[in-house]
Design an enzyme around this catalytic site. Sequence first.
Site, PDB file in Angstrom:
ATOM      1  N   GLU A  89       0.870  -1.168   0.000  1.00 50.40           N
ATOM      2  CA  GLU A  89       0.000   0.000   0.000  1.00 50.40           C
ATOM      3  C   GLU A  89       0.911   1.224   0.000  1.00 50.40           C
ATOM      4  O   GLU A  89       1.807   1.317   0.850  1.00 50.40           O
ATOM      5  CB  GLU A  89      -0.873  -0.006   1.263  1.00 50.40           C
ATOM      6  CG  GLU A  89      -1.805   1.166   1.263  1.00 50.40           C
ATOM      7  CD  GLU A  89      -2.739   1.224   2.470  1.00 50.40           C
ATOM      8  OE1 GLU A  89      -2.744   0.292   3.286  1.00 50.40           O
ATOM      9  OE2 GLU A  89      -3.449   2.235   2.562  1.00 50.40           O
ATOM     10  N   ARG A 141       5.056 -12.703   9.845  1.00 42.39           N
ATOM     11  CA  ARG A 141       5.761 -11.442   9.592  1.00 42.39           C
ATOM     12  C   ARG A 141       7.157 -11.493  10.162  1.00 42.39           C
ATOM     13  O   ARG A 141       7.409 -12.199  11.129  1.00 42.39           O
ATOM     14  CB  ARG A 141       5.074 -10.275  10.317  1.00 42.39           C
ATOM     15  CG  ARG A 141       3.678 -10.014   9.987  1.00 42.39           C
ATOM     16  CD  ARG A 141       3.163  -8.908  10.899  1.00 42.39           C
ATOM     17  NE  ARG A 141       3.523  -7.600  10.412  1.00 42.39           N
ATOM     18  CZ  ARG A 141       2.840  -6.957   9.481  1.00 42.39           C
ATOM     19  NH1 ARG A 141       1.765  -7.496   8.937  1.00 42.39           N
ATOM     20  NH2 ARG A 141       3.212  -5.771   9.082  1.00 42.39           N
ATOM     21  N   LYS A 188       4.041   0.421   9.720  1.00 44.96           N
ATOM     22  CA  LYS A 188       4.132   1.665   8.943  1.00 44.96           C
ATOM     23  C   LYS A 188       3.513   2.832   9.696  1.00 44.96           C
ATOM     24  O   LYS A 188       3.980   3.960   9.581  1.00 44.96           O
ATOM     25  CB  LYS A 188       3.439   1.499   7.591  1.00 44.96           C
ATOM     26  CG  LYS A 188       4.411   0.998   6.535  1.00 44.96           C
ATOM     27  CD  LYS A 188       3.844   1.168   5.149  1.00 44.96           C
ATOM     28  CE  LYS A 188       2.926   0.025   4.837  1.00 44.96           C
ATOM     29  NZ  LYS A 188       2.437   0.042   3.470  1.00 44.96           N
TER      30      LYS A 188
HETATM   31  P1  ATP Z   1       1.727  -2.278   8.145  1.00 41.98           P
HETATM   32  O1  ATP Z   1       0.959  -3.254   8.961  1.00 41.98           O
HETATM   33  O2  ATP Z   1       3.021  -1.848   8.737  1.00 41.98           O
HETATM   34  O3  ATP Z   1       0.912  -1.128   7.644  1.00 41.98           O
HETATM   35  P2  ATP Z   1       1.224  -3.693   5.787  1.00 41.98           P
HETATM   36  O4  ATP Z   1       1.260  -5.154   5.859  1.00 41.98           O
HETATM   37  O5  ATP Z   1      -0.118  -3.094   5.787  1.00 41.98           O
HETATM   38  O6  ATP Z   1       2.180  -3.089   6.878  1.00 41.98           O
HETATM   39  P3  ATP Z   1       1.623  -3.401   3.008  1.00 41.98           P
HETATM   40  O7  ATP Z   1       2.140  -2.261   2.236  1.00 41.98           O
HETATM   41  O8  ATP Z   1       0.198  -3.757   2.850  1.00 41.98           O
HETATM   42  O9  ATP Z   1       1.979  -3.131   4.527  1.00 41.98           O
HETATM   43  O10 ATP Z   1       2.539  -4.676   2.774  1.00 41.98           O
HETATM   44  C1  ATP Z   1       2.830  -5.192   1.515  1.00 41.98           C
HETATM   45  C2  ATP Z   1       3.190  -6.630   1.653  1.00 41.98           C
HETATM   46  O11 ATP Z   1       4.302  -6.783   2.527  1.00 41.98           O
HETATM   47  C3  ATP Z   1       2.052  -7.423   2.239  1.00 41.98           C
HETATM   48  O12 ATP Z   1       1.908  -8.614   1.484  1.00 41.98           O
HETATM   49  C4  ATP Z   1       2.482  -7.712   3.642  1.00 41.98           C
HETATM   50  O13 ATP Z   1       1.981  -8.933   4.085  1.00 41.98           O
HETATM   51  C5  ATP Z   1       4.013  -7.730   3.525  1.00 41.98           C
HETATM   52  N1  ATP Z   1       4.621  -7.323   4.802  1.00 41.98           N
HETATM   53  C6  ATP Z   1       4.415  -6.180   5.467  1.00 41.98           C
HETATM   54  N2  ATP Z   1       5.090  -6.177   6.630  1.00 41.98           N
HETATM   55  C7  ATP Z   1       5.751  -7.353   6.708  1.00 41.98           C
HETATM   56  C8  ATP Z   1       6.608  -7.959   7.664  1.00 41.98           C
HETATM   57  N3  ATP Z   1       6.950  -7.354   8.794  1.00 41.98           N
HETATM   58  N4  ATP Z   1       7.101  -9.189   7.389  1.00 41.98           N
HETATM   59  C9  ATP Z   1       6.781  -9.810   6.254  1.00 41.98           C
HETATM   60  N5  ATP Z   1       5.971  -9.309   5.313  1.00 41.98           N
HETATM   61  C10 ATP Z   1       5.451  -8.087   5.525  1.00 41.98           C
HETATM   62 MG    MG Z   2      -1.515  -3.991   4.152  1.00 43.44          MG
END
Ligand code: ATP
Ligand code: MG
Length: 561
Positions: A38, A265, A275
């Site tokens: 995102e 994660r 984020k």
């Molecule tokens: P946040 O919870 O920090 O906002 P998010 O998962 O919403 O992070 P996205 O931009 O949606 O952030 O993430 C893009 C991809 O990266 C998704 O498929 C998510 O599952 C993966 N991802 C995000 N954070 C992690 C992490 N700490 N470890 C592994 N994969 C991750």
């Molecule tokens: Mg997300």
Amino acid sequence: MSDSDSKTTPKNFIRQIIDEDIQAGKNQGRVATRFPPEPNGYLHIGHAKSIVLNFGIAQDYDGTCNLRFDDTNPHKENLEFVEAIQQDVRWLGYDWADRLFFASDYFEQLYDFAVQLIQKGKAYVDDLSADDIRQYRGTLKEPGKNSPFRDRSVEENLGLFARMRAGEFPDGAKVLRAKIDMASPNINLRDPTIYRIRHGVVHHQTGAQWAIYPMYDFTHCLSDMLENITHSICTLEFEDHRPLYDWFLDELQTPCHPQQIEFSRLNLEYTVTSKRKLTELVDQGLVEGWDDPRMPTIAGLRRRGYTPQSIREFCRLIGVTKADNIVEMALLETCIRDDLNERAPRRMAVLHPLKVVLSNYPEETTEELTAANHPQDSGMGQRSIPFSRELYIDQADFEEIPPKKYKRLVPGGEVRLRNAYVIRCDEIIKDDQGNIVELRCSYDPDTLGKNPEGRKVKGVIHWVSAPHAVQAEVRLYDRLFTHPTPDATKDGSDYKDHINSDSLRTLTHCYLERSLEEAKAGEAFQFEREGYFCLDPMHQAGDLPVFNRTVTLRDTWAKIQ
Ligand code: ATP
Ligand code: MG
């Protein structure tokens, strides 16, 4: 390039599933993944795990990996993030070729899918307020209640949804919900919202043309389906959303049904990877920006001097499982240390200078000595280093009253200057306050590259020639937080309470050997005995050069704790 280049990637459970799918002839043996960020922030080390996993699988199975922006939340997203994310994925070494997509590319199709659900009697427009919807949803123990608007006719729903799109209702006045089961034990299936009204936002891709925006769960599975994804890999918190992912695709009888697979994660000690929290650190000025070298972002790690290879190797080593865990910072540091040990040329740099004058060395004379760029790799060549009467050594390499076993310079004692001569300390010069400001030494001209006869000189220290030295600022970084899990403390304290106030030490009077004048932005060096450093890419020509310490030479984490 594949994961960690020549090393093979261990068969994690996701690769096993893919192997079985290929064997069973599923998807005609095709493998298509995607990385779906995102654009509401910069990528962090957790994303790197997902990137290496998704792009790595595509590479190793001769498949494809799309870069898809999951951009359904326009008020938090912007083009700066869209661009930074692409730069970071590319820098990590991955290429999506012509497969750059935006979920917003599908808004029109998603609207049509929503209409289809309404036509099937599987979605309805609800007038309940957000609060009421929450109230009606029930709890883990209690089932939810049907909304009084749940049984609107298909025609009424179609009409209202069209008017939502046309912008006739204010924000929050209505939503479109899937009609599933308000008593489901899985709360995600209790008639989830699939469209909400958002006026007055200008979406970075679609502008102001939409007054309604689809929700993530609805958008994600259909975007995967439209892109013919075979394996939709996401993090564990989406496990309970999988029935919903499948429900949309089943109800809409889509021609392709990607398989959602969840993994745990990455959590890294002494930092945060949410984020929302990283945004807060930036917005509240607690760090310099998204690319602050203390940040766990890809941009921060790059500026700090991490290499893409080291991050890929780290992701290979941590593996992929369904078990929640917290990875030690020391592992990430070992990866960069090992990588830079091989590739970083050696240089001499004095971080806490102490002037040395060689009384028996002729004035106005400069000798050009040579030094190997790498002790084990002669292929990295040599460089010339100037030697003269006035030098700098590090303050820590001289002790007036030495502790036991101290091997470096002491009054009347000898030490070897690395790549040069043996010197002896003859006199200490102090200022009015008694601080040592200069040493008068003499050098032994017979000791270049060989030991003095009959004398044992144990210590070797680094130095630079004072008139030739490059003055620089050096920034030493420490962990950003003092707590190993700042956002999951037992006492419930806020993660910001654990910010390390000593996470940055700036040394403004450092002297580097002459050859570092030609360092290029981002270029990595080992400053002998001090660690690995890189020239800050944000440094502007004309200012004092700024070198960031990427990592120390040895693991100091164990000691700090
Ligand atoms: P946040 O919870 O920090 O906002 P998010 O998962 O919403 O992070 P996205 O931009 O949606 O952030 O993430 C893009 C991809 O990266 C998704 O498929 C998510 O599952 C993966 N991802 C995000 N954070 C992690 C992490 N700490 N470890 C592994 N994969 C991750
Ligand atoms: Mg997300």
